[in-house]
Design a protein around this motif. Structure first.
Motif, PDB file in Angstrom:
ATOM      1  N   PHE A 208       0.842  -1.197   0.000  1.00 22.46           N
ATOM      2  CA  PHE A 208       0.000   0.000   0.000  1.00 22.46           C
ATOM      3  C   PHE A 208       0.877   1.246   0.000  1.00 22.46           C
ATOM      4  O   PHE A 208       1.890   1.303   0.695  1.00 22.46           O
ATOM      5  N   GLY A 209       0.496   2.229  -0.804  1.00 28.36           N
ATOM      6  CA  GLY A 209       1.330   3.403  -0.984  1.00 28.36           C
ATOM      7  C   GLY A 209       2.515   3.059  -1.882  1.00 28.36           C
ATOM      8  O   GLY A 209       2.455   2.114  -2.675  1.00 28.36           O
ATOM      9  N   ASP A 210       3.611   3.822  -1.729  1.00 27.02           N
ATOM     10  CA  ASP A 210       4.785   3.541  -2.567  1.00 27.02           C
ATOM     11  C   ASP A 210       5.779   2.609  -1.874  1.00 27.02           C
ATOM     12  O   ASP A 210       6.849   2.319  -2.404  1.00 27.02           O
ATOM     13  N   ILE A 256      10.725 -10.943   1.808  1.00 25.98           N
ATOM     14  CA  ILE A 256       9.830 -12.112   1.857  1.00 25.98           C
ATOM     15  C   ILE A 256       9.907 -12.891   0.543  1.00 25.98           C
ATOM     16  O   ILE A 256       9.935 -14.128   0.542  1.00 25.98           O
ATOM     17  N   ILE A 257       9.951 -12.194  -0.579  1.00 23.47           N
ATOM     18  CA  ILE A 257      10.066 -12.869  -1.885  1.00 23.47           C
ATOM     19  C   ILE A 257      11.350 -13.693  -1.937  1.00 23.47           C
ATOM     20  O   ILE A 257      11.351 -14.857  -2.356  1.00 23.47           O
ATOM     21  N   LYS A 258      12.435 -13.113  -1.452  1.00 24.87           N
ATOM     22  CA  LYS A 258      13.729 -13.812  -1.437  1.00 24.87           C
ATOM     23  C   LYS A 258      13.684 -15.016  -0.488  1.00 24.87           C
ATOM     24  O   LYS A 258      14.160 -16.113  -0.816  1.00 24.87           O
ATOM     25  N   LEU A 259      13.089 -14.817   0.679  1.00 21.41           N
ATOM     26  CA  LEU A 259      13.003 -15.882   1.693  1.00 21.41           C
ATOM     27  C   LEU A 259      12.189 -17.072   1.189  1.00 21.41           C
ATOM     28  O   LEU A 259      12.557 -18.230   1.403  1.00 21.41           O
ATOM     29  N   THR A 260      11.080 -16.794   0.506  1.00 20.51           N
ATOM     30  CA  THR A 260      10.191 -17.873   0.055  1.00 20.51           C
ATOM     31  C   THR A 260      10.665 -18.503  -1.249  1.00 20.51           C
ATOM     32  O   THR A 260      10.145 -19.537  -1.677  1.00 20.51           O
ATOM     33  N   GLY A 261      11.647 -17.864  -1.881  1.00 20.62           N
ATOM     34  CA  GLY A 261      12.173 -18.424  -3.130  1.00 20.62           C
ATOM     35  C   GLY A 261      11.188 -18.348  -4.278  1.00 20.62           C
ATOM     36  O   GLY A 261      11.237 -19.135  -5.228  1.00 20.62           O
ATOM     37  N   THR A 262      10.264 -17.404  -4.184  1.00 19.91           N
ATOM     38  CA  THR A 262       9.265 -17.226  -5.255  1.00 19.91           C
ATOM     39  C   THR A 262       9.698 -16.064  -6.147  1.00 19.91           C
ATOM     40  O   THR A 262      10.641 -15.345  -5.832  1.00 19.91           O
ATOM     41  N   ASP A 263       8.999 -15.886  -7.253  1.00 23.32           N
ATOM     42  CA  ASP A 263       9.378 -14.791  -8.152  1.00 23.32           C
ATOM     43  C   ASP A 263       8.204 -13.846  -8.406  1.00 23.32           C
ATOM     44  O   ASP A 263       8.029 -13.321  -9.500  1.00 23.32           O
ATOM     45  N   GLN A 264       7.396 -13.652  -7.364  1.00 20.22           N
ATOM     46  CA  GLN A 264       6.246 -12.763  -7.499  1.00 20.22           C
ATOM     47  C   GLN A 264       6.680 -11.312  -7.686  1.00 20.22           C
ATOM     48  O   GLN A 264       7.762 -10.905  -7.277  1.00 20.22           O
ATOM     49  N   LYS A 265       5.798 -10.548  -8.290  1.00 26.58           N
ATOM     50  CA  LYS A 265       6.007  -9.109  -8.425  1.00 26.58           C
ATOM     51  C   LYS A 265       5.382  -8.405  -7.217  1.00 26.58           C
ATOM     52  O   LYS A 265       4.582  -8.988  -6.488  1.00 26.58           O
ATOM     53  N   ILE A 266       5.739  -7.136  -7.076  1.00 28.41           N
ATOM     54  CA  ILE A 266       5.094  -6.284  -6.073  1.00 28.41           C
ATOM     55  C   ILE A 266       4.108  -5.389  -6.808  1.00 28.41           C
ATOM     56  O   ILE A 266       4.455  -4.771  -7.814  1.00 28.41           O
ATOM     57  N   VAL A 267       2.863  -5.380  -6.334  1.00 20.90           N
ATOM     58  CA  VAL A 267       1.860  -4.481  -6.914  1.00 20.90           C
ATOM     59  C   VAL A 267       1.494  -3.431  -5.865  1.00 20.90           C
ATOM     60  O   VAL A 267       1.468  -3.710  -4.669  1.00 20.90           O
ATOM     61  N   TYR A 268       1.235  -2.215  -6.365  1.00 27.52           N
ATOM     62  CA  TYR A 268       1.005  -1.097  -5.443  1.00 27.52           C
ATOM     63  C   TYR A 268      -0.458  -0.671  -5.455  1.00 27.52           C
ATOM     64  O   TYR A 268      -1.086  -0.587  -6.515  1.00 27.52           O
ATOM     65  N   LYS A 269      -0.997  -0.408  -4.234  1.00 26.52           N
ATOM     66  CA  LYS A 269      -2.376   0.059  -4.101  1.00 26.52           C
ATOM     67  C   LYS A 269      -2.383   1.317  -3.232  1.00 26.52           C
ATOM     68  O   LYS A 269      -1.410   1.569  -2.508  1.00 26.52           O
ATOM     69  N   PRO A 270      -3.463   2.101  -3.270  1.00 25.58           N
ATOM     70  CA  PRO A 270      -3.488   3.356  -2.497  1.00 25.58           C
ATOM     71  C   PRO A 270      -3.287   3.104  -0.999  1.00 25.58           C
ATOM     72  O   PRO A 270      -3.765   2.111  -0.448  1.00 25.58           O
TER      73      PRO A 270
END
Length: 321
Positions: A208-210, A256-270
């Motif tokens: 949320f936010g930037d 968290i992405i690095k810890l879980t070994g996943t390759d998800q993106k980060i999406v931003y919301k207000p």
């Protein structure tokens, strides 16, 4: 077992409450956990059921509290604590901070018991001072969506000090900063369970936010140790307990992405209204008065927490429809 000193822990089936039950049992006390299970879960204390030195009372402390016999200590941890909960249950949140606190202070007075109440870093609101010291009075919007939690806790502190100064009740106030560890709820709504759950489910992580807003995460065993030390101290004024190691939410999501070994993106919301931009405790008082500071590195605490969440998600997937 009859000669063991008794401790009442409200919110005892919650995340922090259940860990406190474990600690006080380990220290040799007879523990009474009390919870209305609005946000707590019997799963958190299932391993304690059947013990002769442990009791569970299903009770709403906002309405009435009765405990037979003597009580040495009361720890008041009953309250919705995450935005997702107190935005859904605003009246209950205000009641447990006001009526519930009043009932438990009355019980402490009647039993001549020492009481420790769980306050929060949220009493500082969206702070104008950084890091936050106990003598900072805060920047809180009383009529904003977060006001129900912030003001409930601020009132709780005022009521607790009134009982201390007017009735001479032995009181302690802990201001808790962001805490994490096993037994957090998957749908808690806070950053850590949200990020881990999303990563493990293969979803993008929602920031949320930037993502420039900061938080400071303390592992639950460190927090419990600080609370235990404060209870046994002779310090009635509020004390910050948390980890001063600060991190931005964006950095945390990347961690968290690095810890879980996943390759998800980060999406931003207000960014939600009145969401604090900075959160970091000044723990000088805890260091000086309690001889306390956090010991668990975030990387170590996150590994343990990740394993817990993996198990919970696996259980949920295996559960019958």
């Amino acid at each position: 077992m009859a000669n063991k000193e008794k401790v009442l822990i409200t919110g005892g089936a919650g995340f922090l409450g259940s860990h406190l039950c474990d600690r006080f049992l380990a220290e040799g006390y007879h523990v009474i956990a009390m919870d209305n299970l609005l946000t707590g879960s019997m799963d958190n204390i299932e391993h304690l059921m059947g013990r002769s030195d442990f009791e569970f009372y299903h009770c709403d402390v906002s309405k009435f509290v009765h405990v037979p016999g003597e009580l040495k200590y009361i720890l008041h941890f009953a309250s919705p604590a995450s935005p997702i909960d107190y935005l859904k249950m605003p009246i209950q949140t205000l009641k447990v901070g006001s009526l519930g606190t009043h009932n438990l202070l009355g019980l402490a007075k009647a039993k001549n018991a020492r009481i420790l109440v769980a306050s929060t870093s949220e009493i500082y609101g969206d702070p104008m001072v950084h890091p936050q010291k106990e003598d900072y009075w805060g920047n809180v919007n009383p009529v904003g969506p977060r006001g129900v939690y912030d003001e409930a806790k601020r009132f709780q502190e005022a009521m607790t000090m009134a009982y201390h100064t007017f009735h001479g009740v032995e009181t302690r106030i802990v201001r808790i900063f962001n805490t994490y560890g096993p037994r957090m709820r998957l749908n808690d709504g806070r950053a850590l369970p949200a990020f881990i759950s999303q990563a493990l489910r293969g979803e993008d992580l929602t920031v949320f936010g930037d993502g420039s807003q900061t938080r400071s995460f303390c592992y639950v065993s460190d927090l419990v140790d600080g609370i235990y030390r404060l209870l046994l101290s002779d310090h009635p004024q509020p004390v910050n307990v948390g980890n001063p190691q600060e991190i931005t939410i964006k950095q945390f999501a990347e961690e968290i992405i690095k810890l879980t070994g996943t390759d998800q993106k980060i999406v931003y919301k207000p960014l939600p209204k009145d969401d604090p931009k900075q959160r970091r405790p000044d723990i000088t008082k805890a260091q000086e008065v309690l001889g306390w500071e956090p010991k668990v590195e975030r990387s170590d605490g996150l590994k343990v927490t990740l394993e817990y969440f993996k198990e919970k998600i696996l259980k949920g997937q295996q559960a019958p429809a």
